[in-house]
Design a protein around this motif. Structure first.
Motif, PDB file in Angstrom:
ATOM      1  N   THR A   1      74.257  43.639  16.674  1.00 59.75           N
ATOM      2  CA  THR A   1      73.847  42.455  15.913  1.00 59.75           C
ATOM      3  C   THR A   1      74.255  41.137  16.565  1.00 59.75           C
ATOM      4  OG1 THR A   1      75.853  42.574  14.578  1.00 59.75           O
ATOM      5  CG2 THR A   1      73.874  43.615  13.668  1.00 59.75           C
ATOM      6  N   LEU A   2      75.253  41.161  17.426  1.00 54.39           N
ATOM      7  CA  LEU A   2      75.738  39.912  18.023  1.00 54.39           C
ATOM      8  C   LEU A   2      75.524  39.977  19.538  1.00 54.39           C
ATOM      9  CD1 LEU A   2      79.205  39.711  16.200  1.00 54.39           C
ATOM     10  CD2 LEU A   2      77.025  38.762  15.431  1.00 54.39           C
ATOM     11  N   ASN A   3      75.397  38.825  20.166  1.00 47.86           N
ATOM     12  CA  ASN A   3      75.285  38.839  21.622  1.00 47.86           C
ATOM     13  C   ASN A   3      76.043  37.675  22.246  1.00 47.86           C
ATOM     14  OD1 ASN A   3      73.589  36.501  21.941  1.00 47.86           O
ATOM     15  ND2 ASN A   3      71.963  37.714  21.025  1.00 47.86           N
TER      16      ASN A   3
ATOM     17  N   MET B   1      76.026  33.800  21.505  1.00 50.01           N
ATOM     18  CA  MET B   1      76.668  33.213  20.327  1.00 50.01           C
ATOM     19  C   MET B   1      78.026  32.605  20.643  1.00 50.01           C
ATOM     20  SD  MET B   1      75.612  36.174  17.709  1.00 50.01           S
ATOM     21  CE  MET B   1      73.868  36.470  17.396  1.00 50.01           C
TER      22      MET B   1
ATOM     23  N   HIS C   1      86.232  34.255  17.715  1.00 46.84           N
ATOM     24  CA  HIS C   1      85.880  35.347  16.809  1.00 46.84           C
ATOM     25  C   HIS C   1      84.844  36.283  17.426  1.00 46.84           C
ATOM     26  CE1 HIS C   1      87.521  32.546  13.663  1.00 46.84           C
ATOM     27  NE2 HIS C   1      88.136  33.683  13.386  1.00 46.84           N
ATOM     28  N   PHE C   2      84.186  35.846  18.473  1.00 45.95           N
ATOM     29  CA  PHE C   2      83.163  36.670  19.114  1.00 45.95           C
ATOM     30  C   PHE C   2      83.719  37.450  20.302  1.00 45.95           C
ATOM     31  CE2 PHE C   2      80.683  33.540  16.836  1.00 45.95           C
ATOM     32  CZ  PHE C   2      79.621  34.283  16.342  1.00 45.95           C
TER      33      PHE C   2
ATOM     34  N   THR D   1      76.378  45.441   7.529  1.00 49.27           N
ATOM     35  CA  THR D   1      75.708  45.036   8.762  1.00 49.27           C
ATOM     36  C   THR D   1      74.687  46.092   9.178  1.00 49.27           C
ATOM     37  OG1 THR D   1      77.814  44.058   9.412  1.00 49.27           O
ATOM     38  CG2 THR D   1      76.130  44.170  11.089  1.00 49.27           C
TER      39      THR D   1
ATOM     40  N   THR E   1      71.690  46.162   6.804  1.00 47.76           N
ATOM     41  CA  THR E   1      70.834  44.997   6.990  1.00 47.76           C
ATOM     42  C   THR E   1      70.051  45.098   8.295  1.00 47.76           C
ATOM     43  OG1 THR E   1      72.514  43.719   5.815  1.00 47.76           O
ATOM     44  CG2 THR E   1      70.842  42.467   7.009  1.00 47.76           C
ATOM     45  N   ALA E   2      70.749  45.466   9.364  1.00 45.35           N
ATOM     46  CA  ALA E   2      70.128  45.417  10.687  1.00 45.35           C
ATOM     47  C   ALA E   2      69.372  46.695  11.034  1.00 45.35           C
ATOM     48  CB  ALA E   2      71.192  45.143  11.754  1.00 45.35           C
TER      49      ALA E   2
ATOM     50  N   PRO F   1      83.366  37.102  12.760  1.00 44.16           N
ATOM     51  CA  PRO F   1      82.282  36.142  12.989  1.00 44.16           C
ATOM     52  C   PRO F   1      81.234  36.194  11.885  1.00 44.16           C
ATOM     53  CG  PRO F   1      81.922  38.079  14.326  1.00 44.16           C
ATOM     54  CD  PRO F   1      83.197  38.322  13.551  1.00 44.16           C
ATOM     55  N   TYR F   2      81.413  37.070  10.898  1.00 44.54           N
ATOM     56  CA  TYR F   2      80.373  37.282   9.898  1.00 44.54           C
ATOM     57  C   TYR F   2      80.578  36.443   8.635  1.00 44.54           C
ATOM     58  CZ  TYR F   2      78.859  41.395  12.563  1.00 44.54           C
ATOM     59  OH  TYR F   2      78.395  42.233  13.537  1.00 44.54           O
ATOM     60  N   HIS F   3      81.628  35.620   8.607  1.00 46.63           N
ATOM     61  CA  HIS F   3      81.874  34.817   7.409  1.00 46.63           C
ATOM     62  C   HIS F   3      80.629  33.982   7.090  1.00 46.63           C
ATOM     63  CE1 HIS F   3      83.856  32.495   4.359  1.00 46.63           C
ATOM     64  NE2 HIS F   3      83.646  31.381   5.000  1.00 46.63           N
ATOM     65  N   GLY F   4      80.177  34.082   5.839  1.00 49.17           N
ATOM     66  CA  GLY F   4      78.992  33.311   5.436  1.00 49.17           C
ATOM     67  C   GLY F   4      77.672  34.003   5.703  1.00 49.17           C
ATOM     68  N   THR F   5      77.737  35.190   6.298  1.00 48.44           N
ATOM     69  CA  THR F   5      76.487  35.897   6.612  1.00 48.44           C
ATOM     70  C   THR F   5      75.882  36.510   5.345  1.00 48.44           C
ATOM     71  OG1 THR F   5      77.285  36.406   8.824  1.00 48.44           O
ATOM     72  CG2 THR F   5      75.495  37.775   7.985  1.00 48.44           C
TER      73      THR F   5
ATOM     74  N   PHE G   1      73.996  39.419   3.649  1.00 47.80           N
ATOM     75  CA  PHE G   1      73.742  40.838   3.873  1.00 47.80           C
ATOM     76  C   PHE G   1      72.869  41.390   2.760  1.00 47.80           C
ATOM     77  CE2 PHE G   1      77.995  40.666   6.086  1.00 47.80           C
ATOM     78  CZ  PHE G   1      77.511  40.997   7.342  1.00 47.80           C
TER      79      PHE G   1
ATOM     80  N   SER H   1      71.530  31.232  19.111  1.00 53.07           N
ATOM     81  CA  SER H   1      72.367  31.942  18.151  1.00 53.07           C
ATOM     82  C   SER H   1      71.663  32.102  16.805  1.00 53.07           C
ATOM     83  CB  SER H   1      73.697  31.215  17.966  1.00 53.07           C
ATOM     84  OG  SER H   1      73.467  29.955  17.423  1.00 53.07           O
TER      85      SER H   1
ATOM     86  N   SER I   1      70.023  37.594  15.803  1.00 50.01           N
ATOM     87  CA  SER I   1      70.572  38.720  15.073  1.00 50.01           C
ATOM     88  C   SER I   1      70.218  38.650  13.611  1.00 50.01           C
ATOM     89  CB  SER I   1      72.085  38.702  15.243  1.00 50.01           C
ATOM     90  OG  SER I   1      72.687  38.818  14.008  1.00 50.01           O
ATOM     91  N   SER I   2      69.990  39.783  13.084  1.00 48.40           N
ATOM     92  CA  SER I   2      69.704  39.817  11.667  1.00 48.40           C
ATOM     93  C   SER I   2      70.976  39.559  10.880  1.00 48.40           C
ATOM     94  CB  SER I   2      69.142  41.179  11.314  1.00 48.40           C
ATOM     95  OG  SER I   2      69.992  42.170  11.822  1.00 48.40           O
ATOM     96  N   ALA I   3      72.080  40.064  11.423  1.00 44.58           N
ATOM     97  CA  ALA I   3      73.323  39.864  10.686  1.00 44.58           C
ATOM     98  C   ALA I   3      73.808  38.443  10.835  1.00 44.58           C
ATOM     99  CB  ALA I   3      74.374  40.831  11.171  1.00 44.58           C
TER     100      ALA I   3
ATOM    101  N   ALA J   1      78.534  31.127   9.961  1.00 39.40           N
ATOM    102  CA  ALA J   1      77.837  30.002   9.344  1.00 39.40           C
ATOM    103  C   ALA J   1      78.462  28.700   9.774  1.00 39.40           C
ATOM    104  CB  ALA J   1      77.934  30.110   7.835  1.00 39.40           C
TER     105      ALA J   1
END
Lengths: 443, 329
Positions: free
Chosen positions: A266-268, A271, A278-279, A338, A341-342, A407-411, A413, B319, B323-325, B329
């Protein structure tokens, strides 16, 4: 004590069951499942699961619970609570603690802590260290560790560089019927690096870790597994070449399985452009082409399992310049969401296949009493109830884990664990609708 | 967030021109012997976590000419050497009521962290192998003192591009102002995937500096030879030295630049370093004026139309979609 989960979508990959029906739990074990089970109203508790999935409890192959030695990052108590909240009923904890899990007494300590009443109530399956701390070529007493209860041995945190040492480790583990969970990293190639070597590392002036640092060791370990016959589980597959090497090793007949982690699909690397630590992970986040191939490999079964690689850290350890930050992110409470969702909502995996990778396959590859809903197959019922369609926003301030590094805070889902059962109920989500609970009046 | 100068990458061409023009006007004023008396003199902390005499002196001069005050903070002999984290150092300096900090750090991206934590203005004075924006601005001012425009120039950057923050900032700056940027160096000292960096990559000097209007040499650190990234200084000299011979491939009178300190006889010969084409000492002097401009610019009210682009690193386009996830933010 009798609990009935009523009218849910039963997803049991161990028998390829995907039907709407009921699950009856009696005295901590699953007594009956199916669509034609008769529901007697004599249960102590009836839970209406309409619209929800009833799955074998999720098994996390790969989490860092940090105890002993690093309880400022996480403890067995907080880590198992986070696991339950993430829908896991079994969590495998990695041995790179301080001291590492290299002696039977430490395994006893872990079991004690996991059984304490404050803990999350999930099963903790310890993974023992392959080598002694600071002695990269000296193996631990693997037979004693196995007797103490480890489910696998791993070089996590101290990847074995010497092929000769790895062969010996594999020979011992083969004899003990202990899988090796391998952290594949050539430390000569990764030395000093902190992110994927590529166009983004070039842009940011950060030292890159080449893909080959992972792939060389994936290839080496697969070949050594072929030679020795040792069961090998490759952790954290992140590159498309690693996928192809593992595919080839399986074709050649190697007893090899592998996992990837939600962050890798999900991340690359792109980002990281504002240097947010956090990444930062090891192996590092890769590029879109890797994500595309990982998704294919998840769909075609080359990748057997999805694990969290939950790596909690204290905030002060992460609020440093990128290259000084530690690797990893706290993911126990986001991994299922995650993946739902993905993968499921994007049509990559059918629901049954996702649960296979999160429960049945992990349980089978480590030989655990989990990963199935078949009556009396497992001594203690492990069940996760999932609302696949619940839309929610992840708020790190509400997590159970001590590690707030995510890194997912606020994402946003879609999908969440609503309930975890390990014999009895160990977790019920705040968003669980209480109208679903029926407690019949005592007769 | 307060206006800061962290990178050239996040600036637009108008902002770069604005700062260069401002620097040129400061130069004129100082040449005339004018003394600047700001109504609201600022206090600037010079935070050199990595030692650098040249850049620090340049910032000290810039601060003094502006009528600002500065206070020095170096990592040795400070709380940093007692194990204080960068975060706590920055928070402490915030409470010391500094208006701005100038920061040099060995870690790429460290000023981004400082910018988040420091409730004031930050100027990046060089971060790791990432960027050195005021060096690039000074180099641009130097070029513009001799050539009318940067648009359409051929700019060759020669040497250890991989490890050079000067190369990155200059590549961005000259690219944004319309030059054709060429990056020249051996494969081991060049990013393997240059894609996101502006500029065409060359591994041979001759085609790289052909028709160049500006030839910038980069410093070759001795440790590159120890790490096996370059076979020997002798080989480097033969392949990449900018000298009387190799300058013939460039445009006649091409400007020769070097951020210093020089390895005389390695990156360039005496002719290139001392001859009529050498800009090296002018670069040093212009460095003062652009640092004045940078310190002035961070405290100036952003002009409305430019504000968003100039102060904040924009949300990276990549960014959002990948990604879907999703990202943080």
């Amino acid at each position: 004590m009798k609990t009935i989960l009523k009218n849910g979508r039963i997803l049991d990959p161990s028998t390829n069951m995907d039907v709407v029906g009921h699950v009856i739990i009696e005295d901590e074990a699953i007594a009956e499942i199916g669509s034609d089970v008769e529901i007697e109203e004599d249960a102590d508790q009836i839970i209406d699961c309409q619209g929800l999935w009833i799955c074998p409890g999720l098994v996390d192959l790969h989490a860092h619970l940090r105890e002993p030695g690093e309880d400022h990052k996480e403890t067995i108590v907080s880590g198992t609570q986070a696991a339950a909240a993430g829908g896991f009923t079994t969590v495998c904890c990695m041995p790179n603690t301080t001291p590492p899990l290299d002696s039977p007494s430490l395994i006893d300590f872990l079991f004690d802590r996991a059984a304490s009443p404050e803990a999350g109530g999930v099963f903790v399956a310890p993974v023992g260290a392959l080598t002694k701390r600071g002695e990269p070529d000296r193996l631990t007493d693997l037979a004693a560790l196995k007797r103490a209860g480890i489910v696998a041995a791993s070089d996590e945190g101290a990847p074995i560089q010497s092929a000769r040492t790895m062969i010996r480790a594999m020979e011992f583990c083969r004899q003990l019927d202990l899988p090796i969970m391998a952290h594949c990293e050539d430390e000569d190639l990764s030395l000093g690096g902190c992110m994927n070597e590529g166009s983004v590392s070039a842009l940011l002036g950060l030292k890159g870790i080449p893909r080959s640092a992972e792939e060389i060791m994936v290839a080496r370990n697969c070949l050594l597994s072929l030679q020795t016959g040792c069961r090998l589980h490759i952790m954290r597959v992140s590159t498309w070449h690693s996928v192809e090497i593992i595919r080839q090793a399986k074709y050649l007949g190697a007893d090899v399985t592998c996992e990837t982690n939600p962050q890798y699909f999900t991340l690359n690397e792109e980002m990281m452009q504002n240097f947010d630590p956090h990444f930062k992970t090891t192996p590092p986040l890769r590029s879109q082409i890797d994500i595309d191939i990982l998704l294919q490999a998840l769909a075609d079964g080359t990748i057997d399992a999805i694990a969290s690689d939950h790596s909690p850290h204290a905030n002060y350890e992460v609020q440093v310049p990128f290259e000084e930050a530690p690797y990893g992110m706290a993911t126990l409470e986001t991994s299922l969401a995650t993946a739902l969702t993905a993968l499921v909502h994007k049509g990559v995996l059918a629901p049954l296949e996702l649960i296979r990778k999160l429960s049945t396959n992990p349980a089978q590859l480590l030989g655990l009493d989990a990963g199935t809903l078949q009556p009396f197959e497992t001594p203690v019922a492990q069940i996760t109830v999932i609302d696949p369609d619940l839309e929610w926003t992840f708020d790190v301030s509400k997590t159970f884990s001590k590690g707030k590094n995510t890194p997912y805070h606020g994402t946003q889902f879609k999908g969440k664990a609503m309930m975890a059962i390990c014999g009895s109920e160990i977790y019920r989500d705040a968003k669980f609708d209480l109208k679903r609970l029926q407690v019949p009046a005592p007769a | 967030m307060n206006r800061s100068l962290l990178t050239i990458r996040h600036l637009d061409a108008d902002t770069i021109h604005e700062m260069i023009d401002l620097a040129a006007s400061f130069r004129t004023a100082i040449m005339r012997g004018e003394t600047l008396r700001p109504k609201d003199p600022k206090v600037i902390g010079l935070l050199f976590f990595e030692s650098s005499t040249r850049t620090r002196v340049s910032f000290e001069q810039a601060t003094s000419y502006l009528g600002y005050r500065f206070t020095n903070f170096s990592s040795s002999g400070s709380s940093m050497s007692k194990g204080e984290t960068l975060k706590d150092t920055i928070l402490t300096l915030r409470s010391e009521r500094l208006d701005g900090v100038v920061m040099r750090h060995r870690a790429s991206g460290a000023p981004f962290l400082a910018h988040q934590l420091f409730d004031g203005h930050v100027v990046n004075a060089g971060d790791g192998e990432h960027e050195h924006p005021t060096q690039a601005l000074g180099d641009a001012l130097t070029v513009l003192s001799h050539l009318k425009s940067i648009q359409g120039l051929n700019v060759a950057i020669v040497g250890d591009v991989l490890h050079s923050r000067v190369a990155r900032s200059n590549a961005w700056l000259f690219h944004k102002l319309g030059a054709d940027v060429r990056l020249i160096g051996p494969r081991t000292l060049m990013p393997t995937h240059g894609g996101l960096l502006p500029g065409r990559i060359f591994h041979d000097l001759e085609p790289g500096i052909e028709d160049a209007d500006v030839v910038m040499c980069l410093r070759l650190q001795k440790e590159r030879m120890q790490d096996g990234l370059m076979t020997s200084t002798k080989e480097y000299r033969k392949m990449y030295q900018v000298n009387q011979e190799t300058l013939r491939w460039a445009r006649p009178g091409a400007l020769v630049m070097h951020p210093g300190p020089l390895n005389r006889g390695v990156e360039l010969d005496d002719f290139a370093a001392d001859g009529p084409q050498s800009m090296i000492l002018q670069q040093v002097e212009n460095g003062i004026y652009v640092r004045m401009a940078a310190l002035h610019w961070i405290f100036a009210q952003p002009q409305a139309k430019k504000a968003a682009k100039a102060t904040e690193p924009p949300a990276e386009k990549t960014s959002k979609k990948k990604s879907s996830a999703g990202a943080k933010a």
